[in-house]
Design a protein around this motif. Sequence first.
Motif, PDB file in Angstrom:
ATOM      1  N   LEU A 185      16.330 106.255  25.292  1.00  0.00           N
ATOM      2  CA  LEU A 185      15.865 104.985  24.735  1.00  0.00           C
ATOM      3  C   LEU A 185      17.038 104.150  24.243  1.00  0.00           C
ATOM      4  CD1 LEU A 185      13.598 103.095  23.704  1.00  0.00           C
ATOM      5  CD2 LEU A 185      13.605 104.447  21.575  1.00  0.00           C
ATOM      6  N   LEU A 186      17.971 104.795  23.554  1.00  0.00           N
ATOM      7  CA  LEU A 186      19.146 104.084  23.055  1.00  0.00           C
ATOM      8  C   LEU A 186      19.989 103.523  24.191  1.00  0.00           C
ATOM      9  CD1 LEU A 186      20.410 106.269  20.074  1.00  0.00           C
ATOM     10  CD2 LEU A 186      19.827 103.854  19.989  1.00  0.00           C
ATOM     11  N   LYS A 187      20.145 104.290  25.251  1.00  0.00           N
ATOM     12  CA  LYS A 187      20.942 103.816  26.387  1.00  0.00           C
ATOM     13  C   LYS A 187      20.292 102.602  27.047  1.00  0.00           C
ATOM     14  CE  LYS A 187      23.273 108.163  27.538  1.00  0.00           C
ATOM     15  NZ  LYS A 187      23.442 109.229  28.557  1.00  0.00           N
ATOM     16  N   THR A 188      18.977 102.597  27.095  1.00  0.00           N
ATOM     17  CA  THR A 188      18.273 101.446  27.656  1.00  0.00           C
ATOM     18  C   THR A 188      18.543 100.193  26.823  1.00  0.00           C
ATOM     19  OG1 THR A 188      16.513 102.839  28.545  1.00  0.00           O
ATOM     20  CG2 THR A 188      16.001 100.510  28.215  1.00  0.00           C
ATOM     21  N   TRP A 189      18.478 100.343  25.509  1.00  0.00           N
ATOM     22  CA  TRP A 189      18.747  99.206  24.628  1.00  0.00           C
ATOM     23  C   TRP A 189      20.220  98.814  24.643  1.00  0.00           C
ATOM     24  CZ3 TRP A 189      15.928  95.847  21.601  1.00  0.00           C
ATOM     25  CH2 TRP A 189      14.537  96.011  21.649  1.00  0.00           C
ATOM     26  N   ALA A 190      21.084  99.799  24.818  1.00  0.00           N
ATOM     27  CA  ALA A 190      22.522  99.501  24.891  1.00  0.00           C
ATOM     28  C   ALA A 190      22.826  98.613  26.094  1.00  0.00           C
ATOM     29  CB  ALA A 190      23.319 100.798  24.960  1.00  0.00           C
ATOM     30  N   LEU A 191      22.230  98.922  27.226  1.00  0.00           N
ATOM     31  CA  LEU A 191      22.408  98.089  28.406  1.00  0.00           C
ATOM     32  C   LEU A 191      21.842  96.689  28.170  1.00  0.00           C
ATOM     33  CD1 LEU A 191      21.532 100.626  31.244  1.00  0.00           C
ATOM     34  CD2 LEU A 191      23.742  99.499  30.893  1.00  0.00           C
ATOM     35  N   ARG A 192      20.727  96.646  27.541  1.00  0.00           N
ATOM     36  CA  ARG A 192      20.044  95.379  27.270  1.00  0.00           C
ATOM     37  C   ARG A 192      20.866  94.478  26.350  1.00  0.00           C
ATOM     38  NH1 ARG A 192      13.810  95.601  25.136  1.00  0.00           N
ATOM     39  NH2 ARG A 192      13.679  93.538  24.167  1.00  0.00           N
ATOM     40  N   LYS A 193      21.576  95.084  25.382  1.00  0.00           N
ATOM     41  CA  LYS A 193      22.325  94.311  24.390  1.00  0.00           C
ATOM     42  C   LYS A 193      23.831  94.316  24.639  1.00  0.00           C
ATOM     43  CE  LYS A 193      19.027  92.934  21.574  1.00  0.00           C
ATOM     44  NZ  LYS A 193      18.824  91.504  21.234  1.00  0.00           N
ATOM     45  N   ASN A 194      24.247  94.885  25.770  1.00  0.00           N
ATOM     46  CA  ASN A 194      25.675  94.961  26.082  1.00  0.00           C
ATOM     47  C   ASN A 194      26.447  95.602  24.928  1.00  0.00           C
ATOM     48  OD1 ASN A 194      28.018  94.649  27.593  1.00  0.00           O
ATOM     49  ND2 ASN A 194      28.449  92.618  26.746  1.00  0.00           N
ATOM     50  N   ALA A 195      25.985  96.763  24.534  1.00  0.00           N
ATOM     51  CA  ALA A 195      26.546  97.471  23.387  1.00  0.00           C
ATOM     52  C   ALA A 195      26.651  98.948  23.715  1.00  0.00           C
ATOM     53  CB  ALA A 195      25.659  97.256  22.163  1.00  0.00           C
ATOM     54  N   ALA A 196      27.081  99.731  22.747  1.00  0.00           N
ATOM     55  CA  ALA A 196      27.106 101.189  22.876  1.00  0.00           C
ATOM     56  C   ALA A 196      25.875 101.764  22.181  1.00  0.00           C
ATOM     57  CB  ALA A 196      28.378 101.745  22.238  1.00  0.00           C
ATOM     58  N   PRO A 197      25.399 102.934  22.598  1.00  0.00           N
ATOM     59  CA  PRO A 197      24.205 103.511  21.966  1.00  0.00           C
ATOM     60  C   PRO A 197      24.337 103.642  20.448  1.00  0.00           C
ATOM     61  CG  PRO A 197      24.713 104.703  23.974  1.00  0.00           C
ATOM     62  CD  PRO A 197      25.856 103.747  23.748  1.00  0.00           C
ATOM     63  N   GLY A 198      25.507 104.096  19.985  1.00  0.00           N
ATOM     64  CA  GLY A 198      25.694 104.231  18.546  1.00  0.00           C
ATOM     65  C   GLY A 198      25.611 102.909  17.808  1.00  0.00           C
ATOM     66  N   GLN A 199      26.029 101.834  18.446  1.00  0.00           N
ATOM     67  CA  GLN A 199      25.933 100.518  17.816  1.00  0.00           C
ATOM     68  C   GLN A 199      24.480 100.085  17.654  1.00  0.00           C
ATOM     69  OE1 GLN A 199      28.581  98.478  20.592  1.00  0.00           O
ATOM     70  NE2 GLN A 199      30.056  98.178  18.935  1.00  0.00           N
ATOM     71  N   ILE A 200      23.640 100.418  18.639  1.00  0.00           N
ATOM     72  CA  ILE A 200      22.214 100.129  18.508  1.00  0.00           C
ATOM     73  C   ILE A 200      21.641 100.895  17.314  1.00  0.00           C
ATOM     74  CG2 ILE A 200      19.954 100.286  19.618  1.00  0.00           C
ATOM     75  CD1 ILE A 200      21.739  98.232  20.937  1.00  0.00           C
ATOM     76  N   ALA A 201      22.005 102.165  17.185  1.00  0.00           N
ATOM     77  CA  ALA A 201      21.506 102.994  16.082  1.00  0.00           C
ATOM     78  C   ALA A 201      21.918 102.429  14.729  1.00  0.00           C
ATOM     79  CB  ALA A 201      22.016 104.426  16.245  1.00  0.00           C
ATOM     80  N   LEU A 202      23.170 101.972  14.610  1.00  0.00           N
ATOM     81  CA  LEU A 202      23.641 101.405  13.346  1.00  0.00           C
ATOM     82  C   LEU A 202      22.997 100.050  13.070  1.00  0.00           C
ATOM     83  CD1 LEU A 202      27.441 102.328  13.538  1.00  0.00           C
ATOM     84  CD2 LEU A 202      25.709 103.365  12.053  1.00  0.00           C
ATOM     85  N   ALA A 203      22.888  99.217  14.100  1.00  0.00           N
ATOM     86  CA  ALA A 203      22.278  97.898  13.928  1.00  0.00           C
ATOM     87  C   ALA A 203      20.822  98.025  13.489  1.00  0.00           C
ATOM     88  CB  ALA A 203      22.386  97.094  15.216  1.00  0.00           C
ATOM     89  N   TRP A 204      20.132  99.034  14.008  1.00  0.00           N
ATOM     90  CA  TRP A 204      18.741  99.276  13.601  1.00  0.00           C
ATOM     91  C   TRP A 204      18.657  99.620  12.119  1.00  0.00           C
ATOM     92  CZ3 TRP A 204      16.226 103.814  11.952  1.00  0.00           C
ATOM     93  CH2 TRP A 204      14.813 103.755  11.948  1.00  0.00           C
ATOM     94  N   LEU A 205      19.550 100.470  11.638  1.00  0.00           N
ATOM     95  CA  LEU A 205      19.576 100.805  10.214  1.00  0.00           C
ATOM     96  C   LEU A 205      19.869  99.571   9.364  1.00  0.00           C
ATOM     97  CD1 LEU A 205      21.528 104.204  10.023  1.00  0.00           C
ATOM     98  CD2 LEU A 205      19.134 103.816   9.390  1.00  0.00           C
ATOM     99  N   LEU A 206      20.860  98.793   9.779  1.00  0.00           N
ATOM    100  CA  LEU A 206      21.234  97.607   9.020  1.00  0.00           C
ATOM    101  C   LEU A 206      20.084  96.606   8.936  1.00  0.00           C
ATOM    102  CD1 LEU A 206      24.837  97.143  10.433  1.00  0.00           C
ATOM    103  CD2 LEU A 206      24.258  97.674   8.047  1.00  0.00           C
ATOM    104  N   ALA A 207      19.281  96.556   9.987  1.00  0.00           N
ATOM    105  CA  ALA A 207      18.170  95.605  10.017  1.00  0.00           C
ATOM    106  C   ALA A 207      16.945  96.096   9.251  1.00  0.00           C
ATOM    107  CB  ALA A 207      17.782  95.302  11.461  1.00  0.00           C
TER     108      ALA A 207
END
Length: 388
Positions: free
Chosen positions: A300-322
């Motif tokens: 799931l994270l990899k799918t969102w990483a591709l979608r946001k042009n980011a790394a999986p860990g960045q999606i995980a951190l951005a989710w916490l921050l939000a």
Amino acid sequence: MKSQNTPAMPERRKLLVAGTGIVAASLIPHGLAAGKSAQNHAPSQNSKRLTALGKRQLGKMEVSAVGLGVQNMSRKYDTSVPWRPEMVNVIRRAFDEGVTFFDTAEAYGTFEVEKILGEAIAPFRDKIVIATKFGWNIDQQTGNRLPGLNSRPEHIRLVVDNMLKRLNTDRIDLLYQHRVDPQIPIEDVAGVIKDLMDQGKVLHWGLSEMGINTLRRAHAALPVTAVQSEYSMLWRGPEKHVLPVCEELGIGFVPWSPLGVQFLTGWIDEKTRFATGDFRATETRFSPDNLPHNLQLVELLKTWALRKNAAPGQIALAWLLARKPWIVPIPGTTNKDHMLQNTAATDLSLTPDDMTELTRSLDAITIQGQRLPDSVQVYSDVEAPLKR
């Protein structure tokens, strides 16, 4: 998400996509050397980056939106020992990037990580916030860990004096009780912390892995600035009880292991096996039986990483921050490029619609296995909020 072509954005924001996974390579900003000396830490540069990184409030204490956990800087998960000068460089480079919140504990090392942090932050001590922790039963002469916990008042005072020496400072900005000692009333602990505050040795206090009743009693005795507990996409336990009480009482929340002990970075797959001595080998969520199932989360994270042009860990951190504006994750790393990648997560914007969709997808995934080994879980009160 902010444009990656904005002139003010460092080159390290560019990410390289490899195969079906995401491998982020943080590129060093022009004009910055990785091994910058202490004399070259220009306050104006840090102020500029801090504006980009953002600030958050933990209670009445202001910190950078993302901190740096330094737990593994004397011994990594795989039991290898990092090169100490490089760990100092990582910490100092984090400060250059705008990080002003550094997290350690006497139990890390034992004692050694506090010493590394104390050496690294010496050139800019007054510009950052140090958080450290007491609570385990550690012999203050030998560093040997003895059975159980120890929050006896006389022990806390001795521990704090020794912390100040190791950290090469005159005060601890945020002092957590690492695990709550059931033998010592939390009101007695609060009384000792109040005395240390009156002496100027401690500025704020917090609790880690405590139950809700304990948190309410502690806050009534002495206002709690921050709570630190495990929280990430991999383990969302605090959402049910802890986060609502923190919001009610105005207490900040600091997730430890916000990247799921490396799991949420995408570097662990179903063939991964952990070295002898790596504590992840004792967590059944990473066992060969459970790992293939739990990797749904990584996909799931990899799918969102591709979608946001980011790394999986960045999606995980951005989710916490939000999730909440008073949540400050402290991803730990011994690698400079990984640190740069983590701080760059503050540039990643997840809209309310993104959060709704992503969280709904997370809700559909049930993680199998235990988050901590029994020998550690017994000292955590988070999952049993009505104890004590």
